[in-house]
Design a protein around this motif. Structure first.
Motif, PDB file in Angstrom:
ATOM      1  N   ASP A 125      51.846  46.108  32.104  1.00  0.00           N
ATOM      2  CA  ASP A 125      51.691  46.414  30.972  1.00  0.00           C
ATOM      3  C   ASP A 125      50.839  45.594  29.739  1.00  0.00           C
ATOM      4  OD1 ASP A 125      54.202  46.866  31.773  1.00  0.00           O
ATOM      5  OD2 ASP A 125      55.180  44.084  31.693  1.00  0.00           O
ATOM      6  N   ALA A 126      49.507  45.120  30.502  1.00  0.00           N
ATOM      7  CA  ALA A 126      48.558  44.700  29.644  1.00  0.00           C
ATOM      8  C   ALA A 126      47.657  45.750  29.410  1.00  0.00           C
ATOM      9  CB  ALA A 126      47.864  43.579  30.577  1.00  0.00           C
ATOM     10  N   LYS A 170      43.058  42.179  30.221  1.00  0.00           N
ATOM     11  CA  LYS A 170      42.160  42.524  27.893  1.00  0.00           C
ATOM     12  C   LYS A 170      41.450  42.602  27.839  1.00  0.00           C
ATOM     13  CE  LYS A 170      47.475  40.523  26.594  1.00  0.00           C
ATOM     14  NZ  LYS A 170      47.813  39.379  25.639  1.00  0.00           N
ATOM     15  N   LEU A 171      40.340  41.363  28.675  1.00  0.00           N
ATOM     16  CA  LEU A 171      38.951  41.281  28.245  1.00  0.00           C
ATOM     17  C   LEU A 171      38.130  42.705  28.946  1.00  0.00           C
ATOM     18  CD1 LEU A 171      37.628  37.790  29.714  1.00  0.00           C
ATOM     19  CD2 LEU A 171      37.814  39.366  27.767  1.00  0.00           C
ATOM     20  N   LEU A 172      39.013  43.793  29.620  1.00  0.00           N
ATOM     21  CA  LEU A 172      38.868  44.707  30.027  1.00  0.00           C
ATOM     22  C   LEU A 172      38.382  45.952  28.632  1.00  0.00           C
ATOM     23  CD1 LEU A 172      41.131  45.749  32.575  1.00  0.00           C
ATOM     24  CD2 LEU A 172      38.021  45.747  32.887  1.00  0.00           C
ATOM     25  N   LEU A 225      34.744  42.297  36.585  1.00  0.00           N
ATOM     26  CA  LEU A 225      36.598  42.041  35.435  1.00  0.00           C
ATOM     27  C   LEU A 225      37.583  42.991  37.145  1.00  0.00           C
ATOM     28  CD1 LEU A 225      36.032  42.472  32.231  1.00  0.00           C
ATOM     29  CD2 LEU A 225      37.365  40.029  33.323  1.00  0.00           C
ATOM     30  N   LEU A 226      37.645  43.805  37.394  1.00  0.00           N
ATOM     31  CA  LEU A 226      38.147  45.182  37.615  1.00  0.00           C
ATOM     32  C   LEU A 226      38.465  44.543  39.331  1.00  0.00           C
ATOM     33  CD1 LEU A 226      37.106  49.069  37.171  1.00  0.00           C
ATOM     34  CD2 LEU A 226      39.022  47.442  35.840  1.00  0.00           C
ATOM     35  N   LEU A 227      37.281  43.556  39.898  1.00  0.00           N
ATOM     36  CA  LEU A 227      37.450  43.949  40.990  1.00  0.00           C
ATOM     37  C   LEU A 227      38.005  42.213  40.970  1.00  0.00           C
ATOM     38  CD1 LEU A 227      36.131  43.358  44.437  1.00  0.00           C
ATOM     39  CD2 LEU A 227      34.203  42.448  43.775  1.00  0.00           C
ATOM     40  N   THR A 228      38.120  41.147  40.232  1.00  0.00           N
ATOM     41  CA  THR A 228      38.914  39.877  39.971  1.00  0.00           C
ATOM     42  C   THR A 228      40.151  40.597  40.525  1.00  0.00           C
ATOM     43  OG1 THR A 228      36.748  39.080  38.933  1.00  0.00           O
ATOM     44  CG2 THR A 228      38.496  37.587  38.860  1.00  0.00           C
ATOM     45  N   ILE A 229      40.301  41.184  39.211  1.00  0.00           N
ATOM     46  CA  ILE A 229      41.749  41.601  38.521  1.00  0.00           C
ATOM     47  C   ILE A 229      42.496  42.094  39.566  1.00  0.00           C
ATOM     48  CG2 ILE A 229      43.741  43.111  37.745  1.00  0.00           C
ATOM     49  CD1 ILE A 229      41.252  42.634  35.144  1.00  0.00           C
ATOM     50  N   CYS A 276      45.838  33.474  33.992  1.00  0.00           N
ATOM     51  CA  CYS A 276      44.607  33.662  33.588  1.00  0.00           C
ATOM     52  C   CYS A 276      44.885  35.234  33.627  1.00  0.00           C
ATOM     53  CB  CYS A 276      43.461  33.566  33.802  1.00  0.00           C
ATOM     54  SG  CYS A 276      43.029  31.639  34.076  1.00  0.00           S
ATOM     55  N   LEU A 277      45.664  36.078  34.368  1.00  0.00           N
ATOM     56  CA  LEU A 277      45.716  37.377  34.597  1.00  0.00           C
ATOM     57  C   LEU A 277      46.238  38.746  33.879  1.00  0.00           C
ATOM     58  CD1 LEU A 277      44.993  39.422  37.323  1.00  0.00           C
ATOM     59  CD2 LEU A 277      47.386  39.705  37.323  1.00  0.00           C
ATOM     60  N   ALA A 278      46.584  37.947  32.866  1.00  0.00           N
ATOM     61  CA  ALA A 278      47.161  38.463  31.349  1.00  0.00           C
ATOM     62  C   ALA A 278      44.910  38.688  30.530  1.00  0.00           C
ATOM     63  CB  ALA A 278      47.874  37.868  30.785  1.00  0.00           C
ATOM     64  N   ASP A 279      44.870  37.151  30.338  1.00  0.00           N
ATOM     65  CA  ASP A 279      44.228  37.766  29.716  1.00  0.00           C
ATOM     66  C   ASP A 279      42.510  38.556  30.100  1.00  0.00           C
ATOM     67  OD1 ASP A 279      44.576  36.322  27.235  1.00  0.00           O
ATOM     68  OD2 ASP A 279      44.389  34.105  28.816  1.00  0.00           O
TER      69      ASP A 279
END
Length: 464
Positions: free
Chosen positions: A285-286, A251-253, A266-270, A245-248
């Motif tokens: 890269d994403a 991209k949700l950002l 999202l930032l905290l989860t990534i 899920c990390l790339a997805d």
């Protein structure tokens, strides 16, 4: 030694006072408490404020649980009655943990799970009933995750795979979040049953509510807070989620760039999932790095977004190539400026200094970029403002040490700002970070008393 009684004994005595002596419920409770206290009984483990049925003398919540067990089929005729019973259980369980423990001990979780299965089997599904059941299961699981079973998980996964109602999906995700806290076995069970594949489908949603709940669940799945387990699998769980899920998530950002709350989550989860060297490159890269720096500059007044952005920058700096790119894209003046602007906020200062320390570790060019941005004055200034914060002092000491260790020409600038005095004060105020502070003083080239940690022992000749 004080005497103790069970909850059942207390409830039976209240019931006796109501039925045998025709007392009101309140009078019966008061008399029961007086009786046991007179006998030297410690009532600290007893719930004395349970609502009691004035006709039967029994706790209402226990009656409703028993009645719930007897419902074999949910119909239009008993729907209202069912919702009323669930509401009573919900209200009682929302009060305290002992209330929830009592309800679970008397079968509330099993009764609700059976009801959930019945609703899942029905067509069409009653959304209100489904929502109330899930809400109640979440309430019941608060701080007692042991009641969660494989049957519970299978029902939850089935719901997530088939349900489209946003409110019901949200409550299901919240239920799963709660059973992950302080329970390593539940987290392992959820991962091993392949729930991540199901959860990934919700990344395609455009619902900010579901995205935030999903992020929270991902973070809870990588907790390491269960003291009953010697070795957890937080890293393995993070790797499983990240590879799927990390790339997805990154991209949700861009999809939610106008919603600060979603972006912050999202930032905290990534950052939480970026636990390996290659994941740093994946996020970069994403477009994660570019977005983070842009968002921090655009929302420089949002402390929450800035704090989570700094955590992500620190995580991405775990890769040496990405660490260089972070500075090349202007992170040094940005972080220095934000640190100066929000100098009074201890939490943001703490994470900003930690990011500086990581970004300048073993990279002379990065250290020079921060120095040229005026970081020396700002770092020392923040340490002066938050001299009582051990976390700020430790991160500040790390930042100073990493910046000057390969750039000796910066030492005088730090000393002129008062770094030596600040660090010596930290030695007195926070003995637990002595090693970190002395390392900074040593690399500054000022007087510091270093302790020889180990001197070895002389070998002795042993002769027979």
């Amino acid at each position: 030694m004080a005497k103790v009684i069970s909850q059942e004994t207390f409830d039976d005595t209240v019931k006796e006072n109501v039925l045998e002596f025709e007392m009101s419920v309140e009078e019966a409770k008061e008399e029961t408490i007086k009786q046991f206290q007179a006998q030297g009984v410690n009532l600290a483990n007893i719930i004395v404020d349970l609502k009691v049925n004035s006709e039967t003398g029994r706790p209402i919540v226990l009656e409703r649980i028993e009645e719930l067990k007897e419902i074999e089929q949910l119909t239009e005729e008993n729907r209202k009655d069912f919702l009323e019973k669930v509401q009573v259980i919900s209200e009682e369980c929302s009060k305290t943990l002992p209330h929830r423990v009592l309800a679970a001990k008397n079968g509330a979780n099993d009764a609700l799970l059976n009801a959930l299965k019945k609703v899942l089997d029905s067509e069409p599904r009653d959304k209100e009933v489904l929502y109330r059941i899930l809400e109640n299961l979440g309430i019941l699981s608060e701080k007692q995750p042991d009641i969660f079973t494989h049957d519970c998980l299978h029902a939850a996964i089935r719901l997530l795979q088939t349900e489209t109602d946003e409110s019901c999906v949200r409550e299901c995700l919240r239920w799963l979040q709660k059973v992950c806290i302080l329970h390593e076995m539940n987290r392992q069970m959820i991962i091993e049953e392949g729930a991540v594949k199901t959860l990934k489908n919700f990344l395609a949603t455009r619902s900010p509510v579901l995205v935030r709940e999903l992020c929270s669940l991902f973070r809870n799945l990588v907790l390491d807070d269960d003291i009953r387990v010697e070795f957890g699998k937080a890293h393995e769980h993070a790797r499983t989620i990240a590879e799927s899920c990390l790339a997805d998530l990154t991209k949700l950002l861009y999809d939610f760039k106008g919603d600060r709350d979603v972006v912050s989550d999202l930032l905290l989860t990534i950052a939480t999932l970026t636990v390996r060297n290659e994941y740093c490159l994946l996020v970069e890269d994403a477009g994660g790095l570019k977005f983070t720096l842009s968002a921090m500059g655009e929302h420089s007044e949002s402390l929450k977004l800035l704090r989570e952005g700094l955590k992500l920058l620190k995580a991405l700096a775990g890769n040496d190539a990405v660490k260089v790119k972070i500075i090349q894209q202007g992170a040094a003046p940005l972080i220095t400026s934000l640190l100066s602007t929000h100098q009074a906020n201890e939490s943001l200062v703490r994470y900003a200094l930690a990011a500086i320390a990581m970004l300048t570790l073993r990279v002379k060019e990065n250290s020079q970029a921060f120095f040229d941005a005026g970081a020396a004055e700002v770092i020392v200034g923040c340490m002066k403002v938050h001299e009582k914060s051990k976390f700020v002092q430790r991160s500040g000491a790390h930042s100073i040490r990493n910046m000057v260790s390969r750039s000796r020409d910066q030492c005088n600038a730090f000393i002129s700002q008062g770094a030596e005095d600040v660090l010596n004060l930290a030695l007195k105020e926070h003995p637990s970070i002595t090693y970190d502070v002395k390392s900074a003083l040593r690399d500054l080239g000022v007087t510091v008393q270093l302790n020889e940690e180990w001197t070895g022992t002389a070998e002795k000749n042993i002769t027979k």
